[in-house]
Design a protein around this motif. Structure first.
Motif, PDB file in Angstrom:
ATOM      1  N   SER A 146      -4.509 -18.796  26.961  1.00 27.97           N
ATOM      2  CA  SER A 146      -4.489 -19.791  26.071  1.00 27.97           C
ATOM      3  C   SER A 146      -3.330 -19.114  24.983  1.00 27.97           C
ATOM      4  N   THR A 147      -3.432 -17.714  24.718  1.00 23.00           N
ATOM      5  CA  THR A 147      -2.639 -17.093  23.643  1.00 23.00           C
ATOM      6  C   THR A 147      -1.631 -16.141  24.214  1.00 23.00           C
ATOM      7  N   GLY A 148      -1.889 -15.704  25.400  1.00 20.75           N
ATOM      8  CA  GLY A 148      -0.990 -14.439  25.938  1.00 20.75           C
ATOM      9  C   GLY A 148      -0.779 -13.373  24.919  1.00 20.75           C
ATOM     10  N   SER A 149      -1.784 -13.274  24.035  1.00 18.18           N
ATOM     11  CA  SER A 149      -1.550 -12.397  22.994  1.00 18.18           C
ATOM     12  C   SER A 149      -1.467 -10.887  23.615  1.00 18.18           C
ATOM     13  N   LYS A 150      -1.055  -9.858  23.041  1.00 18.24           N
ATOM     14  CA  LYS A 150      -1.031  -8.435  23.300  1.00 18.24           C
ATOM     15  C   LYS A 150      -2.426  -7.881  23.611  1.00 18.24           C
ATOM     16  N   LEU A 151      -3.324  -8.372  22.620  1.00 14.08           N
ATOM     17  CA  LEU A 151      -4.636  -7.916  23.024  1.00 14.08           C
ATOM     18  C   LEU A 151      -5.324  -8.176  24.428  1.00 14.08           C
ATOM     19  N   SER A 152      -4.877  -9.692  24.556  1.00 13.44           N
ATOM     20  CA  SER A 152      -5.548 -10.204  25.856  1.00 13.44           C
ATOM     21  C   SER A 152      -4.941  -9.536  27.073  1.00 13.44           C
ATOM     22  N   LYS A 153      -3.478  -9.066  27.086  1.00 16.70           N
ATOM     23  CA  LYS A 153      -2.931  -8.331  27.983  1.00 16.70           C
ATOM     24  C   LYS A 153      -3.439  -6.982  28.260  1.00 16.70           C
ATOM     25  N   LEU A 154      -3.803  -6.415  27.113  1.00 16.38           N
ATOM     26  CA  LEU A 154      -4.442  -5.090  27.050  1.00 16.38           C
ATOM     27  C   LEU A 154      -5.850  -5.093  27.704  1.00 16.38           C
ATOM     28  N   LEU A 155      -6.539  -6.008  27.404  1.00 11.99           N
ATOM     29  CA  LEU A 155      -8.011  -6.265  27.651  1.00 11.99           C
ATOM     30  C   LEU A 155      -7.997  -6.541  29.351  1.00 11.99           C
ATOM     31  N   ALA A 156      -7.027  -7.309  29.803  1.00 19.20           N
ATOM     32  CA  ALA A 156      -6.917  -7.661  31.133  1.00 19.20           C
ATOM     33  C   ALA A 156      -6.452  -6.469  31.906  1.00 19.20           C
ATOM     34  N   GLY A 157      -5.487  -5.569  31.423  1.00 18.52           N
ATOM     35  CA  GLY A 157      -5.328  -4.293  32.054  1.00 18.52           C
ATOM     36  C   GLY A 157      -6.163  -3.402  32.197  1.00 18.52           C
ATOM     37  N   LEU A 158      -6.934  -3.172  31.106  1.00 15.20           N
ATOM     38  CA  LEU A 158      -8.059  -2.268  30.965  1.00 15.20           C
ATOM     39  C   LEU A 158      -9.144  -2.657  31.977  1.00 15.20           C
ATOM     40  N   GLY A 159      -9.518  -4.092  31.878  1.00 16.10           N
ATOM     41  CA  GLY A 159     -10.619  -4.401  32.933  1.00 16.10           C
ATOM     42  C   GLY A 159     -10.018  -4.362  34.306  1.00 16.10           C
ATOM     43  N   SER A 160      -8.885  -4.129  34.660  1.00 14.93           N
ATOM     44  CA  SER A 160      -8.645  -3.862  36.128  1.00 14.93           C
ATOM     45  C   SER A 160      -8.391  -2.568  36.443  1.00 14.93           C
ATOM     46  N   LEU A 161      -8.517  -1.820  35.648  1.00 20.05           N
ATOM     47  CA  LEU A 161      -8.240  -0.571  35.938  1.00 20.05           C
ATOM     48  C   LEU A 161      -9.205   0.102  36.645  1.00 20.05           C
ATOM     49  N   PRO A 162     -10.506  -0.033  36.571  1.00 22.21           N
ATOM     50  CA  PRO A 162     -11.493   0.403  37.231  1.00 22.21           C
ATOM     51  C   PRO A 162     -11.477   0.367  38.833  1.00 22.21           C
ATOM     52  N   PHE A 163     -11.191  -0.844  38.873  1.00 29.60           N
ATOM     53  CA  PHE A 163     -11.004  -1.249  40.444  1.00 29.60           C
ATOM     54  C   PHE A 163      -9.786  -0.812  41.006  1.00 29.60           C
ATOM     55  N   ILE A 213     -15.217  -3.534  26.456  1.00 29.41           N
ATOM     56  CA  ILE A 213     -14.375  -3.469  27.510  1.00 29.41           C
ATOM     57  C   ILE A 213     -13.518  -2.033  27.452  1.00 29.41           C
ATOM     58  N   ILE A 214     -13.106  -1.717  26.132  1.00 29.09           N
ATOM     59  CA  ILE A 214     -12.519  -0.431  25.927  1.00 29.09           C
ATOM     60  C   ILE A 214     -13.458   0.535  26.302  1.00 29.09           C
ATOM     61  N   VAL A 215     -14.660   0.660  25.798  1.00 28.66           N
ATOM     62  CA  VAL A 215     -15.617   1.574  25.757  1.00 28.66           C
ATOM     63  C   VAL A 215     -15.805   1.788  27.239  1.00 28.66           C
ATOM     64  N   LEU A 216     -16.329   0.753  27.971  1.00 30.58           N
ATOM     65  CA  LEU A 216     -16.830   0.849  29.295  1.00 30.58           C
ATOM     66  C   LEU A 216     -15.814   1.310  30.388  1.00 30.58           C
ATOM     67  N   CYS A 217     -14.515   0.757  30.116  1.00 35.76           N
ATOM     68  CA  CYS A 217     -13.546   1.092  30.947  1.00 35.76           C
ATOM     69  C   CYS A 217     -12.631   2.311  30.845  1.00 35.76           C
ATOM     70  N   LEU A 218     -12.435   2.936  29.479  1.00 39.16           N
ATOM     71  CA  LEU A 218     -11.902   3.897  29.363  1.00 39.16           C
ATOM     72  C   LEU A 218     -12.701   5.502  29.108  1.00 39.16           C
ATOM     73  N   VAL A 219     -14.026   5.069  28.190  1.00 39.05           N
ATOM     74  CA  VAL A 219     -14.760   6.233  27.882  1.00 39.05           C
ATOM     75  C   VAL A 219     -14.975   6.924  29.279  1.00 39.05           C
ATOM     76  N   PRO A 220     -15.423   6.502  30.299  1.00 41.07           N
ATOM     77  CA  PRO A 220     -15.764   7.215  31.711  1.00 41.07           C
ATOM     78  C   PRO A 220     -14.587   8.331  31.879  1.00 41.07           C
ATOM     79  N   PHE A 221     -13.292   7.610  31.904  1.00 43.30           N
ATOM     80  CA  PHE A 221     -12.230   8.318  32.220  1.00 43.30           C
ATOM     81  C   PHE A 221     -11.996   9.674  31.391  1.00 43.30           C
ATOM     82  N   PHE A 222     -12.257   9.379  30.042  1.00 44.17           N
ATOM     83  CA  PHE A 222     -11.861  10.430  29.078  1.00 44.17           C
ATOM     84  C   PHE A 222     -12.931  11.402  29.212  1.00 44.17           C
ATOM     85  N   LEU A 223     -14.156  10.912  29.539  1.00 43.95           N
ATOM     86  CA  LEU A 223     -15.427  11.999  29.694  1.00 43.95           C
ATOM     87  C   LEU A 223     -15.019  13.044  31.039  1.00 43.95           C
ATOM     88  N   VAL A 224     -14.552  12.185  32.024  1.00 46.37           N
ATOM     89  CA  VAL A 224     -14.183  13.117  33.203  1.00 46.37           C
ATOM     90  C   VAL A 224     -13.154  14.201  32.754  1.00 46.37           C
TER      91      VAL A 224
END
Lengths: 265, 354, 327
Positions: free
Chosen positions: A87-104, C36-47
């Motif tokens: 709905s917004t395509g804001s920088k914050l939402s892009k950042l969150l989507a990127g971070l959320g996909s990182l662990p996978f 999300i920032i805490v859960l996704c990034l902090v583990p990596f920073f800890l490592v």
């Protein structure tokens, strides 16, 4: 050329099915050892896995709790991010989507090690809820993708139409956006469910041996050799996967979810 | 003061002006067509009226009441979208009853009202169907019924016929016009099709480049175009560029007698409709020698394409207006009656550059 | 209603909606962002942080800022007196297995996926169910299946022996070749432990991923392109070489890279099928953090190095792609 193609697909299917068939067959062994073809076939191992062996029944309960909990949590976290992104395509939402996909996207062993340290400091190490949260974070990328696909499929003029008929943003969300994205949300939920069910490396680091899921239990007893009961577990898991994905294919558009072109059939 | 008034409405997206400051009045109970080529700002104007787009400047008044700040869901102007925007997850009846349902009308009442509306658009008995089961024409009727369900003050349609095939389009234009007259509802239709606009509208607003070029009845727009753009966009016209002299208009050496009210020496554009030019022997001014280059018979009319000193000219004769035995290669004389000539100031450079 | 009344109503409306939007449009994103920032990034920073820590003999470890762990990884603890490349060698095996297995998977998955996209939508959905089920199957189960298939007293070696295939191989003189490759003992073929079994299982592990990742690009490929090439006289192999491969080069490279990174972390397949002397960094991480060694900082160091090498490969692949694009 056509027969050659079919032959190749059949061969691929055969190789893909081979270890699965072998595991299924091994579950029928009467004794404590794995043989293929099975010796002394019996279904007693199924009883052990589901009913009589506390090690396995506890592990199964844990697996179910973690999988359902993680799937629910992952969907709940992914929805607002996907909605903001759409709905917004804001920088914050892009950042969150990127971070959320990182662990996978990184080797799971690295994220598992990190989560092990993380819960160690926070005090959740060895608690089931920490396992639930860990899996939710690890697999959040999946509902993020399916829900985003669902939102993109909504025609924006539908929202305009709702507005000209007196719908506020909240009402339009409830009556237009939500119903049209339900199949995609459920798909995302199921993807997490199945992958969490089968995941064990991250679970290994965050459980700190104080509890075990089914895959973890098998992993832990790896060095002691396999037993037919493990094969029963494998069959159960395969059955759940097939059932879930069949359901997704039946009620959702699986080819589209996997990124197929919409216009062609 | 009744009806809908726009005062100095404009819209900019980023640095580009989509709609120049515009004043317009939409009379109560009338159907007005916003007509123009794509990208002329007509849809943006409609969306500002609906409340889907906030105007950059100006105000919108409905029966004298300022509604500029009112969001779309408070205006509740029924709108039919180009894609119809019917909700695929709802039945036909639930689509029509949508505005009633979300405003808290009891289910039974809403369903009854929806069925009445479906009868009105000749879709009685289709209430339980899914949207996917309907044809294009049926979808359009549902979209119209749905937009009318809330009894809107203003009824808006954005290119409502563009998704229909040609034959169905003509039928729906007549049907929609009859429905609108029956309900007496203030209606604004956006279209790029002049036949559609002339079929349905009480008055037409011709737009280009975000500006209103002319507003008037279909006859006014066709017979008395106020500028070269309108003359060119509505119907067909032959154009000649010339300069005003004391004894007429000089078009490349030839002198045309025309009712010109322009300063001598100023560049002008002369236009004449193909059906007003004559290939006859009647004496009079503006007789020009011509070569026939091409003849085509379109059934109801026959077109003669001519090469003259003025430039290419097309003359059109309706069936039964007299048989002319001209064919390609013949020479003849074309007559341009002075009262049929429109004289406009020459294009400003910006338009000429297009 | 007078104009003034209606205007005041409008004004109320707008402030009310502003208040509502303040609540959920400002607070929720930031709360969610924090989580999300805490859960996704902090583990990596800890490592990363712990990789600079120090192990205490007989106890756990303490925070520190030392490069000892990195030094140990690259040249060994006793450097400069003595140099050992044991850990680098493990990283080398990680790369070796992952590169071969991912390439094998992508090369075999490409024709399969191409054929899959030519099927009807229904058939595609059925195949996708099968592929996704196999994809989600735990590494544990897959290793279990292949272990039964490849283990010396059951599965394929037993099948080879009982069908006389082993004898035939001996008669033909090919048995010696298998022995040279480490795929046979004096009596029969053996696949455990071997690089062959390791790479086969790893490749199997990511094969469904390869299909799923290639599927979107291939199914969006316009079939009229191949048809056009065919009308101009191109043979099937020419069509594949001149039309299909160039148009899927990007997803092909991307998929290989993703599978490669995924395989860097493979654990179970390596412990079961690879010779202990040929174990990988992932196994070493496990041993250090939860296994026998209990040296969390060094495990973290290896995890960081694995992560960094994965990122370097992704970046290099990306640059290579862009360089090829620009050419």
């Amino acid at each position: 050329m056509k027969t050659l193609g079919h032959l190749y697909m059949a061969l691929a299917a055969l190789v893909l099915a081979l270890p699965i068939v072998v595991v299924c067959g091994a579950a029928l062994n009467g004794g404590r050892s794995m043989f293929f073809p099975p010796r002394d076939p019996t279904l007693a191992r199924f009883g052990e896995f589901f009913v009589s062996e506390p090690v396995w029944t506890t592990a199964l309960t844990n697996s179910v709790i973690v999988a359902i909990g993680a799937a629910t949590l992952a969907v709940l976290m992914a929805w607002p991010v996907a909605y903001m992104l759409w709905s917004t395509g804001s920088k914050l939402s892009k950042l969150l989507a990127g971070l959320g996909s990182l662990p996978f996207a990184v080797p799971p062993i690295v994220f598992g090690v990190g989560l092990g340290f993380f819960w160690g400091f926070l005090g959740g190490l060895g608690d089931l809820w920490a396992g639930v949260v860990s899996h939710a974070i690890l697999l959040m990328a999946l509902p993020l993708v399916t829900i985003s696909i669902g939102l993109q499929s909504i025609d924006r003029s539908h929202l305009d139409a709702a507005a000209t008929m007196g719908a506020t943003e909240a009402i339009a969300f409830r009556t237009v956006v939500l119903p049209q994205t339900v199949p995609y949300t459920i798909s995302g939920f199921f993807f997490v469910l199945v992958l969490s069910f089968n995941e064990f490396i991250v679970m290994f680091f965050v459980s700190a041996s104080s509890y075990a899921t089914v895959t973890l239990q098998i992993f832990n007893s790896l060095r002691n050799g396999y037993t037919p009961t493990m094969a029963v577990a494998a069959i159960t898991f395969i059955a759940v996967s097939v059932l879930v994905f069949s359901a997704v294919a039946r009620w959702g558009d699986l080819p589209r979810l996997m990124g197929a072109d919409q216009s062609r059939n | 003061m009744s009806g809908l008034h726009l005062k100095g409405i404009s819209k900019s997206f980023g640095g580009t002006r989509a709609v120049e400051p515009t004043d317009l009045t939409f009379a109560e109970g009338e159907l007005t067509a916003l007509l123009g080529p794509s990208g002329c700002g007509k849809t943006t104007l409609l969306r500002m009226i609906a409340g889907l787009e906030a105007p950059s400047t100006g105000s919108i008044l409905l029966s004298g009441r300022n509604i500029t700040e009112l969001p779309a869901h408070k205006r509740k102007f029924g709108m039919v979208f180009q894609s119809f925007a019917l909700f695929p997850h709802l039945t036909v009846r639930d689509n029509v009853a949508y505005s009633l349902a979300i405003s808290g009308t009891p289910r039974g009442d809403a369903a009854r009202k929806a069925d009445e509306l479906l009868d009105l658009v000749q879709l009685g008995g289709f209430g339980d169907r899914r949207i996917g089961e309907l044809s294009g024409g049926q979808r359009q009727r549902v979209a119209i019924a749905r937009a009318l369900a809330q009894e809107p003050d203003v009824f808006l349609l954005d290119e409502p016929m563009s998704a229909l095939d040609a034959k169905l389009r003509e039928e729906m234009q007549v049907e929609l016009r009859l429905l609108q007259q029956r309900l007496g509802i203030t209606t604004i239709v956006v279209t790029h099709d002049q036949r559609e606009a002339m079929t349905m509208a009480d008055s037409i607003v011709v737009m280009s480049n975000g500006r209103v070029e002319q507003m008037g009845s279909p006859q006014d727009i066709y017979h008395r175009p106020e500028n070269a753009f309108v003359a060119d966009f509505i119907g067909k016209a032959n154009f000649f560029d010339g300069i005003v002299r004391s004894d007429g208009i000089d078009v490349g050496g030839a002198m045309l007698t025309a009712p010109a009210e322009y300063l001598k020496g100023s560049p002008v554009r002369v236009a004449i409709r193909p059906e007003r030019a004559c290939l006859d022997t009647e004496p009079g001014p503006n007789r020009v020698a011509a070569n026939v280059t091409f003849v085509r018979d379109l059934g109801p009319v026959r077109e003669y394409h001519l090469k003259t000193d003025l430039g290419p000219v097309i003359v059109e004769y309706a069936l039964g207006e007299g048989e002319l035995a001209l064919k390609a290669g013949d020479t003849c004389e074309v007559r341009l009656p002075p009262d049929a000539l429109h004289v406009f100031p020459a294009d400003p450079p910006a338009m000429a550059a297009e | 209603m007078t104009v003034a009344e209606s205007l005041s109503e409008v004004a109320e409306e707008t402030t009310a909606s502003h208040r509502a939007s303040f609540r959920w449009q400002t607070v929720l994103p930031w709360a969610l962002a924090a989580v999300i920032i805490v859960l996704c990034l902090v583990p990596f920073f800890l490592v990363i942080a712990i990789s600079f820590g120090r192990k205490i003999e007989g106890a756990a470890w303490v925070w520190d800022f030392t490069f000892e762990n990195y030094q140990r990884f690259f040249v060994g603890t006793l450097w400069p007196d003595e140099v050992t490349f044991l850990y680098l060698q493990q990283l080398g095996y990680s790369f070796w297995y992952a590169v071969i297995a991912s390439l094998l998977a992508v090369m075999t998955a490409l024709p399969f996926t191409l054929l899959l996209t030519r099927l009807s939508r229904k058939a595609q959905a059925a195949w996708l169910v099968f592929i996704l089920s196999s994809l989600s199957l735990s590494e544990v189960f897959i290793v279990m299946g292949w272990d039964i298939l490849l283990s010396n007293n059951s599965g394929l070696p037993a099948l080879f022996k009982s069908t006389g295939l082993t004898q035939w191989l001996k008669d033909m003189g090919w048995f010696q070749v298998l022995r040279d490759w480490g795929l046979a003992n004096p009596r029969n073929v053996k696949f455990k432990t071997s690089e062959f079994a390791t790479i086969l299982t790893m490749s199997y592990l990511v094969w469904p991923y390869a299909v799923i990742l290639l599927y979107p690009a291939l199914s969006r490929m316009d079939p009229s392109l191949s048809e056009a090439a065919r009308t101009m006289g191109a043979s099937t192999s020419q069509v594949i070489r001149t039309v299909i491969l160039p148009s899927v080069r990007l997803p092909l490279v991307g998929t290989s890279l993703l599978l490669f990174v995924f395989l860097l972390g493979t654990y179970v397949a390596v412990t079961v099928f690879a010779d202990p002397a040929k174990h990988t960094t992932a196994v070493a991480i496990y041993t250090n953090i939860r296994g026998a060694n209990l040296n969390a900082p060094f495990g973290a160091t290896q995890a960081v190095i694995l992560l960094v090498s994965a990122s370097i490969c992704l970046t290099l692949g990306h640059m290579l792609n862009r360089w090829a694009e620009a050419r």
